[in-house]
Design an enzyme around this catalytic site. Structure first.
Site, PDB file in Angstrom:
ATOM      1  N   CYS A  66       6.716 -14.514-102.678  1.00 58.00           N
ATOM      2  CA  CYS A  66       6.640 -15.851-102.072  1.00 58.00           C
ATOM      3  C   CYS A  66       8.037 -16.351-101.735  1.00 58.00           C
ATOM      4  O   CYS A  66       8.661 -15.855-100.796  1.00 58.00           O
ATOM      5  CB  CYS A  66       5.862 -16.786-102.982  1.00 58.00           C
ATOM      6  SG  CYS A  66       5.124 -18.131-102.052  1.00 58.00           S
TER       7      CYS A  66
ATOM      8  N   HIS B 288       1.071 -13.982-103.660  1.00 59.84           N
ATOM      9  CA  HIS B 288       1.333 -13.838-105.096  1.00 59.84           C
ATOM     10  C   HIS B 288       0.505 -12.705-105.668  1.00 59.84           C
ATOM     11  O   HIS B 288      -0.544 -12.931-106.267  1.00 59.84           O
ATOM     12  CB  HIS B 288       1.055 -15.162-105.829  1.00 59.84           C
ATOM     13  CG  HIS B 288       2.128 -16.157-105.646  1.00 59.84           C
ATOM     14  ND1 HIS B 288       3.197 -16.260-106.507  1.00 59.84           N
ATOM     15  CD2 HIS B 288       2.340 -17.057-104.658  1.00 59.84           C
ATOM     16  CE1 HIS B 288       4.021 -17.199-106.074  1.00 59.84           C
ATOM     17  NE2 HIS B 288       3.526 -17.694-104.960  1.00 59.84           N
TER      18      HIS B 288
ATOM     19  N   GLU C  37       1.146 -10.942-108.211  1.00 57.83           N
ATOM     20  CA  GLU C  37       1.214 -10.876-109.683  1.00 57.83           C
ATOM     21  C   GLU C  37      -0.033 -11.440-110.342  1.00 57.83           C
ATOM     22  O   GLU C  37      -0.344 -11.116-111.482  1.00 57.83           O
ATOM     23  CB  GLU C  37       2.478 -11.584-110.196  1.00 57.83           C
ATOM     24  CG  GLU C  37       2.441 -13.087-110.217  1.00 57.83           C
ATOM     25  CD  GLU C  37       2.654 -13.717-108.848  1.00 57.83           C
ATOM     26  OE1 GLU C  37       2.913 -12.972-107.882  1.00 57.83           O
ATOM     27  OE2 GLU C  37       2.554 -14.964-108.762  1.00 57.83           O
TER      28      GLU C  37
HETATM   29  N1  LIG Z   1       8.842 -23.147-101.481  1.00 54.29           N
HETATM   30  C1  LIG Z   1       8.492 -22.030-100.613  1.00 54.29           C
HETATM   31  C2  LIG Z   1       8.006 -20.847-101.467  1.00 54.29           C
HETATM   32  C3  LIG Z   1       6.654 -21.117-102.053  1.00 54.29           C
HETATM   33  C4  LIG Z   1       6.384 -20.427-103.374  1.00 54.29           C
HETATM   34  O1  LIG Z   1       7.165 -19.650-103.888  1.00 54.29           O
HETATM   35  N2  LIG Z   1       5.226 -20.780-103.918  1.00 54.29           N
HETATM   36  C5  LIG Z   1       4.927 -20.488-105.267  1.00 54.29           C
HETATM   37  C6  LIG Z   1       5.182 -21.762-106.074  1.00 54.29           C
HETATM   38  C7  LIG Z   1       5.407 -21.480-107.554  1.00 54.29           C
HETATM   39  C8  LIG Z   1       4.113 -21.052-108.198  1.00 54.29           C
HETATM   40  O2  LIG Z   1       3.219 -21.913-108.342  1.00 54.29           O
HETATM   41  O3  LIG Z   1       4.006 -19.868-108.561  1.00 54.29           O
HETATM   42  C9  LIG Z   1       7.407 -22.437 -99.624  1.00 54.29           C
HETATM   43  O4  LIG Z   1       6.713 -23.440 -99.910  1.00 54.29           O
HETATM   44  O5  LIG Z   1       7.240 -21.737 -98.622  1.00 54.29           O
END
Ligand SMILES: N[C@@H](CCC(=O)NCCCC(=O)O)C(=O)O
Length: 253
Positions: A121, A229, A231
């Site tokens: 992400c 995501h 993971e």
């Molecule tokens: N801020 C960036 C990246 C978004 C991101 O990494 N989302 C995951 C948030 C953390 C989590 O809940 O695991 C965007 O908004 O593009």
């Protein structure tokens, strides 16, 4: 030599506690990160190493880097657009300057040295910016016709909610890892890759054209960033497990 010393050490960058909205001011300054990233590494045989955000101490950061066999850059807040030469948009979220500087430095060292990198992400965005690319600061405001990508748990969506498919680019490491032309993904972001960084290729795209993954073109290097995501699916999705397996295998090599 102990079993522990044969397992690859995977650095996982943290985030500044007070960069998370709603954290009480009275808590001490801390670095934190979602446990899922560490558990995914451990379940696949790696040894996770939490990395503090210390851009003001490059010697110590380098000393940590030199202990790593791989680098995982997790999800998180928006990058400061000044790291890619732009002025902040009114749609920009909270920032974490120490995290930006730490992750950009580690990623640039890793790409130069061939250290395996897996970006998730925000991590995919960091890879692109580290390679000289830029980001759309807000998909909804800047990409006409884009579908919603910001399906966060805070908006009532499960982290495992499969929001849309992605087309995986033929001939890329990601396509090989998934062994398919498309894959369903979750989606918790409002930004995405705009200008591609030097030496990168796009390895996945959403139906609305939003870039969903990038990787270095050099087949000798494992540097892969995905906008979703994986993971959260690592335990029950063979294609996701193969991506993590390949990352850990490159780190162990
Ligand atoms: N801020 C960036 C990246 C978004 C991101 O990494 N989302 C995951 C948030 C953390 C989590 O809940 O695991 C965007 O908004 O593009």
């Amino acid at each position: 030599m102990s079993e522990l010393s044969r397992r690859p050490v995977i650095g996982v960058t943290t985030q500044t506690l007070h960069a998370i909205q709603g954290i009480p001011e009275g808590l001490p300054e801390s670095w934190v990160m979602n446990q899922r990233y560490f558990r995914a590494i451990m379940e696949l045989g790696g040894v996770p190493w939490m990395i503090p955000l210390i851009p003001e101490d490059p010697d110590t950061l380098r000393a940590i880097y030199e202990h790593l066999d791989g680098l995982l850059i997790p999800g998180g807040v928006d990058m400061d657009p000044r790291t890619y030469g732009e002025s902040p948009s009114p749609h920009l979220g909270v920032l974490d300057p120490a995290r930006d500087a730490t992750e950009l430095q580690l990623t640039r060292w890793s790409i130069a040295d061939g250290l395996p990198v897996l970006g998730l992400c925000r991590g995919a965005q960091v890879i692109n910016v580290a390679a000289g690319g830029t980001l759309f600061q807000d998909i909804a405001a800047e990409i006409p016709g884009a579908q919603p990508h910001d399906l966060y748990p805070t908006r009532g969506f499960a982290r495992t909610h499969l929001a849309h498919p992605v087309d995986l680019t033929e001939g890329t490491r990601l396509r090989d890892a998934f062994g398919a032309a498309t894959a369903p993904v979750n989606s918790m972001h409002h930004q995405s890759v705009k200008r591609l960084g030097d030496g990168l290729v796009v390895s996945a795209v959403a139906p609305d054209g939003v870039v969903e993954a990038v990787e270095v073109a050099d087949p000798a290097k494992f540097v892969v960033g995905v906008q979703w995501h994986p993971e959260v699916f690592e335990r029950n999705a063979p294609a996701v497990q193969s991506l993590f397996d390949e990352f850990i295998a490159h780190a162990a090599a």
